[in-house]
Design a protein around this motif. Structure first.
Motif, PDB file in Angstrom:
ATOM      1  N   TYR A   8      56.875 -28.386 -37.973  1.00  0.00           N
ATOM      2  CA  TYR A   8      56.415 -27.031 -37.689  1.00  0.00           C
ATOM      3  C   TYR A   8      57.297 -26.421 -36.616  1.00  0.00           C
ATOM      4  O   TYR A   8      57.806 -27.111 -35.754  1.00  0.00           O
ATOM      5  N   GLY A   9      57.447 -25.110 -36.689  1.00  0.00           N
ATOM      6  CA  GLY A   9      58.248 -24.410 -35.699  1.00  0.00           C
ATOM      7  C   GLY A   9      59.636 -24.112 -36.215  1.00  0.00           C
ATOM      8  O   GLY A   9      60.009 -24.474 -37.325  1.00  0.00           O
ATOM      9  N   PRO A  28      64.037 -23.808 -35.318  1.00  0.00           N
ATOM     10  CA  PRO A  28      65.091 -24.772 -34.999  1.00  0.00           C
ATOM     11  C   PRO A  28      64.924 -25.431 -33.637  1.00  0.00           C
ATOM     12  O   PRO A  28      65.384 -26.543 -33.422  1.00  0.00           O
ATOM     13  N   ASP A  29      64.243 -24.747 -32.727  1.00  0.00           N
ATOM     14  CA  ASP A  29      64.024 -25.304 -31.392  1.00  0.00           C
ATOM     15  C   ASP A  29      62.695 -26.037 -31.276  1.00  0.00           C
ATOM     16  O   ASP A  29      62.259 -26.370 -30.173  1.00  0.00           O
ATOM     17  N   GLY A  30      62.064 -26.288 -32.412  1.00  0.00           N
ATOM     18  CA  GLY A  30      60.794 -27.000 -32.402  1.00  0.00           C
ATOM     19  C   GLY A  30      59.618 -26.061 -32.389  1.00  0.00           C
ATOM     20  O   GLY A  30      59.760 -24.833 -32.449  1.00  0.00           O
ATOM     21  N   PRO A  31      58.426 -26.632 -32.311  1.00  0.00           N
ATOM     22  CA  PRO A  31      57.221 -25.805 -32.345  1.00  0.00           C
ATOM     23  C   PRO A  31      57.073 -24.967 -31.083  1.00  0.00           C
ATOM     24  O   PRO A  31      57.477 -25.373 -30.005  1.00  0.00           O
ATOM     25  N   SER A  32      56.496 -23.794 -31.271  1.00  0.00           N
ATOM     26  CA  SER A  32      56.214 -22.940 -30.116  1.00  0.00           C
ATOM     27  C   SER A  32      54.725 -22.610 -30.150  1.00  0.00           C
ATOM     28  O   SER A  32      54.169 -22.317 -31.196  1.00  0.00           O
ATOM     29  N   GLY A  33      54.130 -22.712 -29.052  1.00  0.00           N
ATOM     30  CA  GLY A  33      52.699 -22.443 -28.968  1.00  0.00           C
ATOM     31  C   GLY A  33      51.886 -23.702 -29.187  1.00  0.00           C
ATOM     32  O   GLY A  33      52.321 -24.628 -29.872  1.00  0.00           O
ATOM     33  N   ALA A  40      52.406 -30.156 -35.369  1.00  0.00           N
ATOM     34  CA  ALA A  40      53.605 -30.978 -35.494  1.00  0.00           C
ATOM     35  C   ALA A  40      53.314 -32.419 -35.083  1.00  0.00           C
ATOM     36  O   ALA A  40      53.765 -33.369 -35.726  1.00  0.00           O
ATOM     37  N   GLY A  41      52.559 -32.600 -34.016  1.00  0.00           N
ATOM     38  CA  GLY A  41      52.196 -33.936 -33.560  1.00  0.00           C
ATOM     39  C   GLY A  41      51.333 -34.673 -34.563  1.00  0.00           C
ATOM     40  O   GLY A  41      51.527 -35.861 -34.827  1.00  0.00           O
TER      41      GLY A  41
END
Length: 190
Positions: A73-74, A76-81, A88-89
């Motif tokens: 989820y998120g 290219p820089d990973g999930p936000s929020g 994602a976890g």
């Protein structure tokens, strides 16, 4: 290094490898196994325990492992929020162990097929199933080297490195693995 895959029919492929080429590929795949790590301890052969085993819920700190096991989820820089981080976890917790096992299987299949050459090079014949393992193994090698070399879409300078540049051998391997991967895809299709 000139060996590339050619179609062997029925989705299979063949490649002529010199001893040094087989040795290089084998060495990188062994390092891939070391990077991925062993499976979870204590599961043994219990399929029920393996089914309910949980993996990590946070991304790996190593950039190469983070590239091999990205967040689902998120951007290219990973999930936000907080919602994306939690999702994602949760996704990682239930999928990463299987993904690691598949990557280990791919690397082991490549190593075994190279070992079948007897350490002297020769023509490697790969069935359609073997080709899928090879494709996964080569992809993992490229992703890992790309992360280690910090390759981006705009990296034209990789083709113009001086011979004294310490990155040159890894760049040569990265480019070779890409050529192998491309030729394998074409062989599998043809």
């Amino acid at each position: 290094m000139a060996g590339l895959f050619e179609s062997a029919g029925d989705g299979g492929a063949a490649i002529a490898l010199e001893e040094v080429e087989a040795s290089i590929l084998r060495s990188f795949e062994v390092q891939m196994l070391e990077l991925i790590g062993p499976g979870p301890a204590g599961l043994g052969d219990d399929p029920l325990a393996a089914l309910f085993a949980e993996g990590p819920s946070s991304p790996p700190a190593d950039p190469a492992l983070a590239r091999l096991f990205p967040d689902a989820y998120g951007g290219p820089d990973g999930p936000s929020g907080p919602e994306e981080v939690a999702a994602a976890g949760e996704f990682r917790r239930y999928t990463e162990l299987d993904l690691r096992a598949r990557k280990r299987d791919d690397a082991l299949a490549v190593i075994r097929s190279l070992d079948a050459l007897g350490g002297s090079g020769g023509v490697l014949q790969a069935s359609a199933e073997d080709c899928r393992h090879w494709l996964g193994g080569l992809n993992d090698l490229r992703l890992t080297l790309g992360a280690r070399l910090e390759v981006s879409e705009d990296d034209e300078d990789l083709y113009e490195l001086d011979d004294e540049d310490p990155r040159k051998p890894l760049v040569m391997a990265y480019l070779w693995f890409g050529a192998l991967q491309e030729s394998l895809l074409e062989a599998m299709a043809g």
